[in-house]
Write an enzyme that holds these catalytic residues in place. Structure first.
Site, mmCIF file in Angstrom:
data_model
loop_
_atom_site.group_PDB
_atom_site.id
_atom_site.type_symbol
_atom_site.label_atom_id
_atom_site.label_comp_id
_atom_site.label_asym_id
_atom_site.label_seq_id
_atom_site.Cartn_x
_atom_site.Cartn_y
_atom_site.Cartn_z
ATOM 1 N N ASP A 43 0.443 -1.701 0.023
ATOM 2 C CA ASP A 43 -0.246 0.154 -0.096
ATOM 3 C C ASP A 43 0.701 1.309 0.291
ATOM 4 O OD1 ASP A 43 -2.383 -1.437 0.402
ATOM 5 O OD2 ASP A 43 -1.950 -1.757 2.150
ATOM 6 N N THR A 44 0.587 1.739 -1.134
ATOM 7 C CA THR A 44 2.177 2.418 -1.629
ATOM 8 C C THR A 44 1.452 3.588 -2.603
ATOM 9 O OG1 THR A 44 3.626 1.394 -0.990
ATOM 10 C CG2 THR A 44 4.921 3.371 -2.169
#
Length: 573
Positions: A370-371
């Site tokens: 999750d970036t």
């Protein structure tokens, strides 16, 4: 080849879902349309790519709160107009009061190796590492930007205070994490109004965060790194109970982003430039390209069982080296020059097998998928490729009361077992797969790219570079093309490669078809004549904002009779 357009002589077995956009005045590509709009607004206001990148990232902390925040960490790779490459390491680090025994590991077995008792390294105050994002963004903008800092923050303030329409992507992320988000009253008040995730299209307003951004606009990074916002974060972390964390106001005040020199490799006459350790990408993308350089990749064909087997073997070998030689260079000796050498690639090629098959157990270490990633360029030659995160989905899954700030949970990336290379040590930064990459030809940037996706980032970046250089894909095709990934056990392929599944299994691979591998890649291609083309893929809300046209010629007036004669001095009408 013009990188804006596909080679009609080289058809590929997939179709692109999005379209690129081109402009000579600058291009901003982010994984949210409002992030791209914020960066484009700054370019149109006279800012450069560094200003626009900082504005876009700050805007993303509002519209992608599940992915990135000022209390997170990441890497920004800058190519300056004078030709210099600068990597700003703003990764989060362990606090001064931490030590290798702060967590109680649950197991030594790979499946639970990274888990700690009560999930103290993954959620809550005890999972927070010293953040670096805001410090890194302020640092690069102060040194290389053009506009006042307050101008750069303004688009994010507007989005937070006035609100924005929730996307399907954000709504789904909130729904996925709703059970834990609901445990924190401040988080629930913002993200779960009425006890449910906002539906797509509903408006999300973040009033407290807007006020924090206004403070940041006037005080810069000092607002968090020693000031009022930092004091609020430190107070929330020091709960006084068994869930307390370790990050203090002193840790925040003492944090510094680190300027690092990039890794530079070569591939078929191109230069490949990426970040150095603790990032894996510069080293291992170069290593993989060195390995595949000896093969006729174009001749093998895109997506054939032979080419996919070769990619899987090369990625497997790179991961073996990554496991053996990764870490913060301040604490671990990473043999960079050996790993990126052509001689090492020759040694690695000897390890390529004719048939596949699982090798060893899975890597017990983990890295969040999750970036977010942005790619930005201006008309003057400044380029930014930047990947930033709060680590897990919604980070530590709480909001600092009264601030709207969601802290990171970066401590989940450290080895909770003492005595290991990645054990918790004060000041240490953990390895990252972030791959803000650039490709040069004769000293000129031709491609800049990157993506989110945890451990799948740098192998996906490697494949995109191969797609561009070997297969002659357009930029849009390269970012949307199907992907393959493995660490040496299961081979993951996207559905676009599904027809090759049986053939890969016959070669000994255990194959798993995935809906997607890694996250939304975005990129910019550069023409020799100064044109730029941006592209974003279907795996995220990626959107391109391109500036064309420009200001009127000097001396032009609306009424011709008021304009100065041709060649005359420009005077007021």
């Amino acid at each position: 080849m013009d990188p804006r357009h596909p080679s009609m002589a080289t058809p590929f077995p997939f179709s692109c879902e999005k379209r690129p956009a081109s402009g000579a005045g600058g291009v901003v590509v982010t994984n949210h349309p409002l992030g791209s709009a914020a960066g484009s607004e700054i370019l149109a206001s006279g800012g450069n790519a560094i200003d626009a990148a900082a504005a876009a990232l700050l805007a993303l902390t509002v519209v992608e709160p599940m992915m990135v925040g000022i209390a997170g960490g990441g890497l920004s790779h800058l190519r300056l107009a004078d030709g210099r490459h600068v990597v700003i390491d703003a990764l989060s680090c362990a606090a001064k009061g931490m030590n290798p025994e702060i967590y109680t590991p649950l197991s030594a077995a790979p499946a639970d190796y990274m888990e700690a008792k009560d999930r103290r390294n993954a959620i809550g105050a005890s999972s927070v590492a010293v953040p670096g994002n805001l410090a890194g963004w302020c640092d690069m903008q102060a040194r290389f930007g053009r506009l006042p800092w307050s101008d750069v923050v303004e688009p994010a303030i507007r989005l937070a205070s006035r609100g924005f329409a929730v996307t399907h992507y954000l709504s789904g992320a909130i729904g996925e994490a709703a059970a834990e988000l609901a445990l924190d009253p401040a988080m629930a008040a913002v993200l779960l109004p009425g006890g449910r995730a906002p539906a797509p299209g509903e408006r999300l307003i973040q009033g407290d965060y807007a006020e924090s951004l206004r403070l940041i606009a006037s005080q810069g990074a000092a607002a968090l790194h020693g000031g009022e916002l930092g004091a609020a974060l430190a107070e929330r972390i020091a709960t006084g109970g068994p869930d307390a964390g370790w990050v203090t106001l002193e840790d925040l005040r003492d944090y510094r982003a680190i300027e690092r020199a990039p890794i530079i490799g070569s591939y078929r006459g191109f230069e490949i430039v990426g970040p150095p350790p603790p990032a894996s990408s510069g080293v291992h993308v170069t290593q993989m390209l060195n390995m595949i350089e000896a093969f006729d990749v174009r001749g093998l064909g895109f997506g054939t069982p032979e080419s996919l087997h070769l990619l899987a073997e090369i990625i497997r070998i790179a991961f073996a080296d990554r496991r053996a030689h990764s870490g913060d260079p301040a604490f671990v000796d990473v043999p960079v020059e050996r790993l990126i050498s052509k001689d090492h690639a020759a040694h690695c090629r000897a390890l390529i097998r004719q048939a596949g098959g699982s090798v060893g157990g899975p890597d017990p270490l983990r890295e969040s998928r999750d970036t977010t990633h942005i790619t930005v360029a201006d008309r003057d030659g400044n380029v930014v490729s930047a990947t930033h995160t709060i680590n897990g989905l919604f980070g530590a899954r709480f909001i600092v009361p009264g601030t709207g700030i969601i802290p990171n949970n970066y401590m989940s990336n450290f080895d909770p077992h003492p005595g290991k290379a990645l054990s918790v040590v004060p000041g240490k930064r953990v390895p990252t797969s972030m791959a803000p990459m650039m490709v040069l030809k004769e000293g000129r940037v031709v491609f800049a790219l990157g993506l989110p996706g945890g451990l799948r980032i740098f192998p996906s970046a490697f494949q995109a570079i191969v797609n561009l250089i070997d297969h002659g894909m357009s930029l849009q095709q390269a970012v949307e093309a199907p992907r393959i990934w493995t660490q040496g056990q299961e081979v993951e392929i996207e559905s676009g490669y599904g027809s090759a599944k049986r053939a890969l299994e016959l070669r000994g691979h255990q194959v798993k078809v995935m809906p997607h591998i890694g996250g939304g890649m975005n990129a910019i291609a550069f023409d020799e004549d100064g044109g730029m083309t941006g592209a974003a893929c279907w795996r995220a809300d990626g959107t391109v904002a391109a500036l064309g046209g420009g200001l009127a010629r000097p001396g032009i007036r609306f009424w011709p009779d008021r304009a100065p004669a041709a060649g005359a001095e420009d005077t007021k009408p």
